[in-house]
Design an enzyme around this catalytic site. Sequence first.
Site: not given
Lengths: 433, 433
Positions: B215, B217, B245, B247, B271, B303, B326, B353
């Site tokens: 994965k 970012k 991801d 975020n 994600e 998460e 999570d 997560h």
Amino acid sequence: MTRIESVDVHDVRFPTAAAGDGSDAINRGDYSATYVELRTDTTHTGAGFTFTNGRGNEITCAAVRALAHHVTGRTLAELNADPVGFHRSLTADPQLRWLGPEKGVIAMATGALVNAVWDLRAKEAGVPLWRLLAEMPTAELVACVDFHHIGDALTPAEATEILDKGQAGMAERLAELARDGFPSYTTSVGWLGYPDDKVRGLARAAYAQGWRAMKMKVGGDLDDDVRRATLIRAEIGPDALLMMDANQVWDVEEAITAMGRLAALDPYWIEEPTHADDVLGHARINRAVAGLTGGRCRVATGEVAANRVIFKQLLQAEAIGVMQVDACRVAGVNEVLAELLMAAKFGVPVCPHAGGVGLCELVQHLAVFDYLRVGTSLDGRMVEYVDHLHEHFEDPVRTSGGRYLLPDRPGYSATMRTASIAEFSFPDGPAWR
Amino acid sequence: MTRIESVDVHDVRFPTAAAGDGSDAINRGDYSATYVELRTDTTHTGAGFTFTNGRGNEITCAAVRALAHHVTGRTLAELNADPVGFHRSLTADPQLRWLGPEKGVIAMATGALVNAVWDLRAKEAGVPLWRLLAEMPTAELVACVDFHHIGDALTPAEATEILDKGQAGMAERLAELARDGFPSYTTSVGWLGYPDDKVRGLARAAYAQGWRAMKMKVGGDLDDDVRRATLIRAEIGPDALLMMDANQVWDVEEAITAMGRLAALDPYWIEEPTHADDVLGHARINRAVAGLTGGRCRVATGEVAANRVIFKQLLQAEAIGVMQVDACRVAGVNEVLAELLMAAKFGVPVCPHAGGVGLCELVQHLAVFDYLRVGTSLDGRMVEYVDHLHEHFEDPVRTSGGRYLLPDRPGYSATMRTASIAEFSFPDGPAWR
């Protein structure tokens, strides 16, 4: 050039739990405030707070302390020059954001700080907050809104259009409010902790005082709810509005079943019928109660809606017929601006949540601003009124005949009396020793 | 009759921010734990924690202290006899609930306490938590789940059916895990704070170690994201899975636009493409990325999903193709049980997560239990793996060839080493002085 020199935080709690004030299907608390004072290099102090329910007020106090460095040492001019930058320093702090994000304790603490900055700003300008906002140039207001994560529901161009339009007829609307006050409703008649006789007497007294809209708590035993609703309806007659508030206690199906019986009492809205995070559930319930009542009843929610992203979805999903913004639950005035603008775009009236400690004092400013510049209608608009704890504020709300009178002192009416802070400070104030 | 005599809370922080470990589009933190020890009248201590991002860890510590009276003085037998009653004492405390409800700081603190009770329970039983759960009679497991507010998505009868079915073939699945371990993926290759050379070297090294799912970012500058994705894809070849991801940094439209370019790198999932609370936004993005990639890419999130009500809606709205529970964000093992069961009912794979402090240690138990008794498939299941801070735990995860090996010590693998607690206690530990 006003500079914020320090942030004082007070854990203030009023021992209300014992009397059953504020008791509902899910809360029974000692009404409390995480009270913030911004000390400056001028004679003005910015006051802000968030409301909590007693135990745990020390947690929101700790959160204010954790965020305070984003405020301390900064000038009002700096904060005003980059309002979204300031707002994101609090809402998107790269370490503290994890604790929300933008919800619960950390959002409430942000609200207390942001509200204190707006109180300071209005005091410096020498006007009540509602006037500061209502008279602000459109571009300046739009610059206060963080459109991040709501861009699919409201663009800066749409916000600009709403606020520009809101300038037309503002003088007439203001004259009307100065003359008549702002419509409100009372929640003091039907807390779950009150016995039937007390509820009956309070409903009768409220009606005699001029209230034509009252809210009761439901979500206890359904037979009890029906009985209490029946006795209130008998006191206030068929024409007064009766709102019901379940404080999230029901499941989705359960809410629909309960409203099947309570519909006979002609409720105007059902508030918080299920969990505050359940956008899809609220949408189902809203469709169901409209069907049960031929469109006379609608879903209302918002006092525990976590942030603008939840409000956005409630509007997108047609889950609510009334939006109940809270002045402190979300990240303060800036986030409320986003919510008022979205409500206007989607054509949903805003009836702010109040009660607790000082919430009436705050939301009157928001409602007046909304009428003057954003929603521009009184149709379906009412501010909640609860007759508790106003005596602890320097500029308490004033009501007459079921209406709020326009606040006229500079600031956000957030300043708590020094003697009250001392008396009710937890755990060392005389009230708690 | 084990009795919990006291609750100790430790503010433990690891200075990770300086190295850029764990940096992404929105977080840059000192990985921290609000670490809880339940002292008992036996030789066992229950250990639990919630993960935070540095500053503010004192706030979750304060929240644990505010909730601790619901645990102190109680026996394990009492808590086991009425698990939902115990759980609601924490999640529906009539004063503290206001601070969530069931989200953010107060939910995370609840998670730390509830996880500590489960660790204690598994230690007393002398088995790892995954085994305690997997071998529990169906009725006892169902009794641990609070169905309040999720009854429209999962009934006790449906949960019973899933868990009864899960007993078939369990011995074979366990033998398989004991032999092969549990599939996982690594997130250590592509933090935003790392330069390209480091990312390339880490991707190459991970591939050589046997990882076939990695994965990265995204959510920085889009050209940078595309460049970094291209260089990782070049290192790992066309067949390894590449997850992305964001975020939560994107708006809904922005996510769809960005995925229009990133789709060329064949992402397996995107994600947290937008704000964690935006169920409707995730649903739109999920439909859009499926369209952009012919169904090869899906949305993953969880998460930062606040609670089972958000997860319920993500499933109801078909907003996710992967559910990332999570272990600490929600109110501990009991709430995760509800989430695993809902995922099984809706046919969505769970990929927990992990990372942070000790999250890998916890979620391996949840994933193993899920495979043995709930989801009963490895199809699309992977546990996140991040190679940070395992050395501070007494029973650290063990991996081999990109798979987690079955944990075999009693408890929830949550116990932190005493020396680590002392060294990294904030602000007085040697690491922080």
